[in-house]
Design an enzyme around this catalytic site. Structure first.
Site, mmCIF file in Angstrom:
data_model
loop_
_atom_site.group_PDB
_atom_site.id
_atom_site.type_symbol
_atom_site.label_atom_id
_atom_site.label_comp_id
_atom_site.label_asym_id
_atom_site.label_seq_id
_atom_site.Cartn_x
_atom_site.Cartn_y
_atom_site.Cartn_z
ATOM 1 N N LYS A 212 0.818 -1.213 0.000
ATOM 2 C CA LYS A 212 0.000 0.000 0.000
ATOM 3 C C LYS A 212 0.852 1.264 0.000
ATOM 4 O O LYS A 212 2.040 1.248 0.329
ATOM 5 C CB LYS A 212 -0.980 -0.030 1.175
ATOM 6 N N ARG A 255 -3.456 -10.195 5.058
ATOM 7 C CA ARG A 255 -3.813 -10.224 3.633
ATOM 8 C C ARG A 255 -2.612 -9.711 2.850
ATOM 9 O O ARG A 255 -2.252 -8.533 2.939
ATOM 10 C CB ARG A 255 -5.053 -9.361 3.383
#
Length: 280
Positions: A212, A255
């Site tokens: 991210k 995740r």
């Protein structure tokens, strides 16, 4: 939880697994590397992404879910839509990973509740979410007492209550703080530092930091003006560090895109604990 984006436009790997055969091969690879779940998603949630319509999302997701289940792979479906969740569950998905926590389509909660009434062990992941991708950056404000941590705890608590009220079994709910969704980089770091406060909600946690932008900003090249964020494909070492910290905090799941790297981190944490490291 290994990430399998069957989209043309996801921020990290858009288009790589859009073909069904390529997606199935990658899903099998993630499972072979040790993923407990392969998370199949047909809608990109990167900032500014266009939403596919229901038929398009189903066309992307369902053949991959069906194929992986037939291969004996444990599958999670990453969707905000009741129609997609229902089709994936009917095809054998074991987890509904709803990044909106039921806000985008409250009927998702009915799909999960119906499964639980039929004695299914289906897991429901409710993530903290405030708005769709094209507008979520405008909702990254947490001005109340306690800032982002208190805001996320309160709003996730509301989503948990809504799920239970709809008939979802509370013992089958997992919560996700939603790193990067209507949050700045500083918000993400505050949430990672406060995972025990989120655990006070009484449900296991899923953490998704992989690749991210807040990691890219952390590792930015400061010799340029403005600083140049680290490329998406070069953030894995930082994500392994996040996986290590989250595993130390005892989260339910991670995740990730690179399953093996994070599994190595989890193995280190487990061995450290066995040696009494968490009691030092």
């Amino acid at each position: 939880m290994g990430v399998l984006n069957v989209t043309p436009d996801s921020f990290s790997d858009g288009g790589r697994w859009a073909d069904v055969d390529a997606a199935l091969a990658h899903g099998r690879r993630l499972a072979a590397e040790g993923a407990d779940l392969v998370d199949v998603g047909g809608e990109s949630t990167r900032p500014g992404a266009r939403r596919p319509d229901v038929a398009e999302e189903l066309d992307r997701v369902l053949p991959v879910v069906t194929g992986l289940v037939a291969d004996g792979v444990a599958v999670s479906v990453d969707t905000m839509r009741a129609e997609v969740a229902a089709a994936a569950v009917a095809a054998g998905a074991q987890v509904v990973n709803d990044v909106s926590g039921g806000l985008a389509d409250p009927a998702v909660l009915d799909v999960v509740a119906d499964a639980h009434r039929a004695s299914s062990d289906l897991v429901y992941v409710a993530m903290h979410w405030r708005a769709h991708s094209h507008e979520m950056t405008g909702f990254a404000s947490y001005d109340g007492p306690g800032g982002v941590v208190a805001g996320v705890v309160a709003e996730l608590g509301d989503r948990l209550a809504a799920a239970v009220a709809a008939g979802v079994g509370e013992d089958r709910v997992v919560l996700d703080p939603g790193l990067g969704f209507a949050k700045t980089g500083d918000h993400n770091w505050s949430l990672l530092a406060a995972l025990p406060a989120l655990e006070a909600l009484g449900r296991p946690l899923l953490v998704g930091a992989s690749r991210k932008s807040f990691l890219g900003s952390l590792l930015a090249d400061t010799t340029t003006e403005p600083p140049t964020p680290r490329d998406v494909g070069e953030r894995e070492a930082a994500n392994v560090a996040v996986s290590t910290l989250a595993a130390c905090a005892g989260v339910w799941g991670l995740r990730v895109h690179d399953v093996r790297a994070s599994l190595d981190a989890v193995a280190v944490v487990r061995r450290w604990r066995a040696a009494g490291g968490d009691r030092a």
